[in-house]
Write an enzyme that holds these catalytic residues in place. Structure first.
Site, PDB file in Angstrom:
ATOM      1  N   ALA A 162       0.882  -1.199   0.026  1.00  6.52           N
ATOM      2  CA  ALA A 162       0.110  -0.010   0.067  1.00  6.52           C
ATOM      3  C   ALA A 162       0.898   1.158  -0.035  1.00  6.52           C
ATOM      4  O   ALA A 162       0.635   2.107  -0.729  1.00  6.52           O
ATOM      5  CB  ALA A 162      -0.896   0.075   1.219  1.00  6.52           C
ATOM      6  N   TYR A 163       1.973   1.056   0.836  1.00  9.14           N
ATOM      7  CA  TYR A 163       2.812   2.415   0.715  1.00  9.14           C
ATOM      8  C   TYR A 163       3.548   2.685  -0.608  1.00  9.14           C
ATOM      9  O   TYR A 163       3.371   3.734  -1.047  1.00  9.14           O
ATOM     10  CB  TYR A 163       3.957   1.960   1.834  1.00  9.14           C
ATOM     11  N   ALA A 164       4.067   1.520  -1.402  1.00 12.40           N
ATOM     12  CA  ALA A 164       4.503   1.716  -2.563  1.00 12.40           C
ATOM     13  C   ALA A 164       3.619   2.246  -3.447  1.00 12.40           C
ATOM     14  O   ALA A 164       3.817   3.175  -4.361  1.00 12.40           O
ATOM     15  CB  ALA A 164       5.260   0.469  -2.816  1.00 12.40           C
TER      16      ALA A 164
END
Length: 257
Positions: A162-164
Site C-alpha cells: 500500500a505504501y509503494a
C-alpha cells in the site's frame, strides 16, 4: 556569493523530524526567507526545528495539520502558512512546496485492512494532491514543487504494497502536473529516498540483521542519512534545476542497481 535559495518562501510538510527537518535546515543554509515547518502532533519537535532555523538567520513558522483530515488538512495548512507568510514577509505567496510528510507501515497484502489502506493513501497521496491544488494560484513563477516518494516504486517491496502504491500515485501525479505548471517556469519533480536513518526507521534499524540488510541494498554499503536526501531536494529547489521537471530523482544510494 549569493545563496541558492536567497529570499525564497518554502513550505515543507512533515518537517519537524527526519528528511523534512534536514531539508528545512538545508533551505535555511541556502538563505530562504521563510520556512513553514509542518507537524501533526509533536509541537516540541516543530518548535525546536523553528529555533534551529532561526539560529541560521532565517524566519520560520510552525504550522499544525493532521493529514488524516484529508482535503480539510490541506486547506487548513495552506491557510495557516499563508497567514504566517503575510505577517512575516508581507506576501502570502510561496516559492517552494515540498510534500514530504508520509507514513510507511510494513503491512503485506494479507494484513492490510481497509482502514490501514485508507490512512496510507490519505496521508501519502490525497493530502499532497489537494495541497498542490490549494497553492496553485499562490505559487510564484519559477517556483518549485517537490514530492518525496520512495525507492520502493523501483524496487519490489512485498512488505509495503500500500505504501509503494501510494508513492507510485504521487510519482504519476508529478508527471501529470509538470506540463500544467511549465508555462510559468515552475518545475514539478519527485525524489526517491532509500532506507534512511530517521525516527521512522529507528526501531527496525536497531536490529543488527535489519541494518546489515539495509546497508547491503546500497552500492555504498551504508544506510542513507537525512542530509543525503535533503541536499538533493535543495538542488531541485534551486535555480540550478530549472531545466528538470516531471522527473523521478533516485536518492537511494544506488540501491540494487
Amino acid at each position: 556569493m549569493p545563496k541558492k535559495l536567497s529570499g525564497k518562501i518554502a513550505l515543507i510538510t512533515g518537517s519537524s523530524r527526519g528528511i523534512g527537518h534536514a531539508t528545512a535546515l538545508a533551505f535555511a543554509r541556502e538563505g530562504a526567507a521563510l520556512i513553514g515547518v509542518h507537524y501533526t502532533a509533536n509541537a516540541d519537535a516543530a518548535n525546536s526545528t523553528v529555533r534551529e532555523i532561526e539560529k541560521l538567520g532565517v524566519k520560520a513558522a510552525a504550522v499544525k495539520a493532521d493529514f488524516m483530515d484529508g482535503k480539510d488538512a490541506a486547506d487548513s495548512l495552506w491557510a495557516q502558512f499563508s497567514q504566517a507568510a503575510q505577517a512575516e514577509t508581507g506576501s502570502a505567496a510561496v516559492d517552494i512546496l515540498v510534500n514530504n510528510a508520509g507514513i510507511a507501515p510494513a503491512l503485506p497484502l494479507q494484513q492490510t485492512s481497509e482502514a490501514a489502506f485508507d490512512e496510507v493513501m490519505t496521508i501519502n497521496y490525497k493530502v499532497p494532491f489537494f495541497l498542490i491544488q490549494a497553492v496553485v494560484d499562490h505559487i510564484r513563477d519559477n517556483g518549485r514543487i517537490i514530492n518525496v516518494s520512495t525507492g520502493f516504486t523501483r524496487i519490489a517491496a512485498p512488505t509495503h504494497p500500500a505504501y509503494a502504491a501510494s508513492k507510485g500515485a504521487l510519482e504519476t501525479l508529478t508527471l501529470a502536473l509538470a506540463p500544467a505548471f511549465a508555462q510559468r517556469g515552475i518545475t514539478v519533480n519527485a525524489v526517491l529516498p532509500g532506507v534512511t536513518e530517521t525516527d521512522m526507521n529507528a526501531e527496525w534499524l536497531a536490529s543488527p540483521d535489519a541494518r546489515a540488510g539495509a546497508e547491503a541494498l546500497s552500492v555504498f554499503s551504508r544506510v542513507g542519512r537525512a542530509e543525503d536526501v535533503a541536499d538533493v531536494i535543495a538542488f531541485l529547489a534551486s535555480h540550478d534545476a530549472r531545466w528538470t521537471t516531471g522527473q523521478k530523482i533516485d536518492a537511494t544510494g544506488g540501491a540494487r542497481i
